[in-house]
Design a protein around this motif. Sequence first.
Motif, short mmCIF file in Angstrom:
data_model
loop_
_atom_site.label_atom_id
_atom_site.label_comp_id
_atom_site.label_asym_id
_atom_site.label_seq_id
_atom_site.Cartn_x
_atom_site.Cartn_y
_atom_site.Cartn_z
N ASP A 11 59.29 5.83 41.87
CA ASP A 11 57.94 5.90 42.44
C ASP A 11 57.56 4.50 42.92
O ASP A 11 57.35 3.59 42.13
CB ASP A 11 56.95 6.39 41.37
CG ASP A 11 55.54 6.48 41.92
OD1 ASP A 11 55.33 6.13 43.11
OD2 ASP A 11 54.65 6.88 41.16
N MET B 278 54.94 3.36 43.97
CA MET B 278 53.61 2.92 43.54
C MET B 278 53.60 2.52 42.06
O MET B 278 52.63 1.96 41.58
CB MET B 278 52.59 4.06 43.76
CG MET B 278 52.44 4.46 45.20
SD MET B 278 51.87 3.07 46.18
CE MET B 278 52.46 3.56 47.78
N ASN B 279 54.67 2.88 41.37
CA ASN B 279 54.66 2.65 39.93
C ASN B 279 56.09 2.39 39.46
O ASN B 279 56.71 3.22 38.81
CB ASN B 279 54.06 3.87 39.22
CG ASN B 279 53.92 3.63 37.73
OD1 ASN B 279 53.87 2.48 37.29
ND2 ASN B 279 53.91 4.71 36.97
N LEU B 280 56.61 1.21 39.82
CA LEU B 280 58.01 0.91 39.57
C LEU B 280 58.25 0.51 38.12
O LEU B 280 57.47 -0.27 37.55
CB LEU B 280 58.46 -0.22 40.49
CG LEU B 280 58.55 0.14 41.99
CD1 LEU B 280 58.73 -1.12 42.82
CD2 LEU B 280 59.69 1.12 42.24
N PRO B 281 59.31 1.05 37.50
CA PRO B 281 59.64 0.62 36.14
C PRO B 281 60.14 -0.81 36.15
O PRO B 281 60.91 -1.19 37.03
CB PRO B 281 60.74 1.60 35.73
CG PRO B 281 61.36 2.05 37.01
CD PRO B 281 60.26 2.04 38.03
N ARG B 282 59.70 -1.59 35.17
CA ARG B 282 60.09 -3.00 35.13
C ARG B 282 60.84 -3.29 33.83
O ARG B 282 60.58 -2.68 32.80
CB ARG B 282 58.84 -3.90 35.14
CG ARG B 282 57.92 -3.67 36.33
CD ARG B 282 58.41 -4.43 37.54
NE ARG B 282 57.59 -4.11 38.72
CZ ARG B 282 57.74 -4.68 39.91
NH1 ARG B 282 58.69 -5.59 40.08
NH2 ARG B 282 56.98 -4.35 40.91
N VAL C 106 62.55 -4.90 38.83
CA VAL C 106 62.64 -3.44 38.88
C VAL C 106 63.83 -2.99 38.03
O VAL C 106 64.93 -3.53 38.13
CB VAL C 106 62.82 -2.96 40.33
CG1 VAL C 106 63.03 -1.45 40.36
CG2 VAL C 106 61.60 -3.35 41.16
N GLU D 240 66.44 3.20 35.45
CA GLU D 240 65.57 4.38 35.49
C GLU D 240 65.77 5.19 36.77
O GLU D 240 65.21 6.27 36.92
CB GLU D 240 64.10 3.93 35.44
CG GLU D 240 63.72 3.11 34.23
CD GLU D 240 63.29 4.00 33.08
OE1 GLU D 240 62.54 4.94 33.35
OE2 GLU D 240 63.72 3.75 31.95
#
Length: 466
Positions: A183, A185-189, A195, A199
Amino acid sequence: MDVVSIKDALAGKVAEGAKVRTRGWVRTRRDSKAGISFIQVNDGSCLANLQWVVPATLANYQDEVLRLTSGAAVEAIGTLVRSQGQGQAFELQADSVQVYGFVDDPETYPIQPKPHSFEFLREVAHLRPRTNAFGAVTRVRHAIAQAIHRFFDRQGFCWVNTPIITASDCEGAGQMFRVSTLDLMNLPRNDEGKVDFHEDFFGREAYLTVSGQLAVEAYCLALSKVYTFGPTFRAENSNTPRHLAEFWMIEPEIAFADLNADAALAEALLKSVFRDVLERCGEDLAFFDERVQKGVVSRLEGLVDAEFVRIDYGDAIKVLENCGKTFEFPVHWGADLQTEHERYLTEEYARRPVVVMNYPEEIKAFYMRLNEDGRTVAAMDVLAPGIGEIIGGSQREERLDRLDARMRQFGLEPAAYQWYRDLRRYGSVPHAGFGLGFERLVAYVTGMANIRDVIPYPRTPGNAAF
RNA sequence: UCCCGGAUAGCUCAGCGGUAGAGCAAGUGACUGUUAAUCACUGGGUCGCAGGUUCGAUCCCUGCUCCGGGAGCCA
């Protein structure tokens, strides 16, 4: 009753006087007070239209036939007869006409029975196949693709479908399109704030392929003669008549082979394609010759017989240095050939395709085989008049120590190429291959000036509307 | 991405600091075994978008978008 293609009807494959059913789209309609209308119908099976002779006595003549305009979809049942008129050998004497779909606003229907600019037709990419030019391009493109497969099949090659999505960001050629289901707009970090691609769908970074070469080399070192033919993606901001972001590429790879064998294969493939297209696409090629670029047919005919010119890079530099022309980019050993240099070599020096071989090692890719002189690699480019580089290839570096050295020289980490290095550890053998740009070949054969007009839906920077 | 050029009717284009024209297409009619038929008439345009200069901008200036040619990257 049999449905007959317009191609077969006009080619005399249907008995004169036979009842047939034909279908297609209206090109033009002309009415005669003699009580008939002439309708030119095209179904894409060939360039030519079939003339329907429609009598005013048909029940739907007033209400429907007289409302037909360019673009309408129609079917007729009738008798195939010799034409009383001049423009065609056969015509259909219609017993009935069925309208499948009218053009509901003829004034704004973009495809008129007249020449359109290719620039305009790009804006109506969904309707441009209804023009003579794009019908012809589509048929020739198909014929070339078939000719390529036939050539390789006859020679015992296997078509290998290398992946379109690749997880190796090191295919070596150009900017890549990222493939991700994350996503935006909502990147896993991760802990470092970067990034976290663990995931992502593939658990790692993934891209669209820029070349099937590395993958097909593995199959080459098992099946001896292989090729890829598939879509290829380059996220370069290229705005030219010969670049696409999505294009098709043919990449043969042959084992137990050196650069000379590679060049011979390239020449044989191109000639075979030219021969096949000349034989099978006469009507369409005649159209290109007359309306698009004079001389395309005689150019192809000449190529089938003539030897391609093979020239060493070093000798090409000498030719350019001594030709008496001043180039914008100075010529010297070690520099890559600029477009103006390639044009001189193909259009003035040789006047036919030129194969330039053995380039300086520092301007070519890491996987190309280092020559004995230590300063050139076994690379070749096939340059064609009018279109430039149509093929780029090389003999591959099959010696592991040299390959590792070249990777490091290019700032690449050998560990990232483990599987590719394995091929040099387990039964390595000299092998070679090349990449042929399919659309560039279609452009060359047809004489079409812009690569965007030889692919159905061109993808270029800022353009993916259709 | 850089350098040039362009954007006016459905299409191809002309035009001009005083709010627009042609050819083709479309509609209507005439004529005709016709051939991208021919002839006549009719309808059709926020002159790319946003600002600015000006009494007044389609025209001059700026920015943006898109298109074309050339260059780079390459197939």
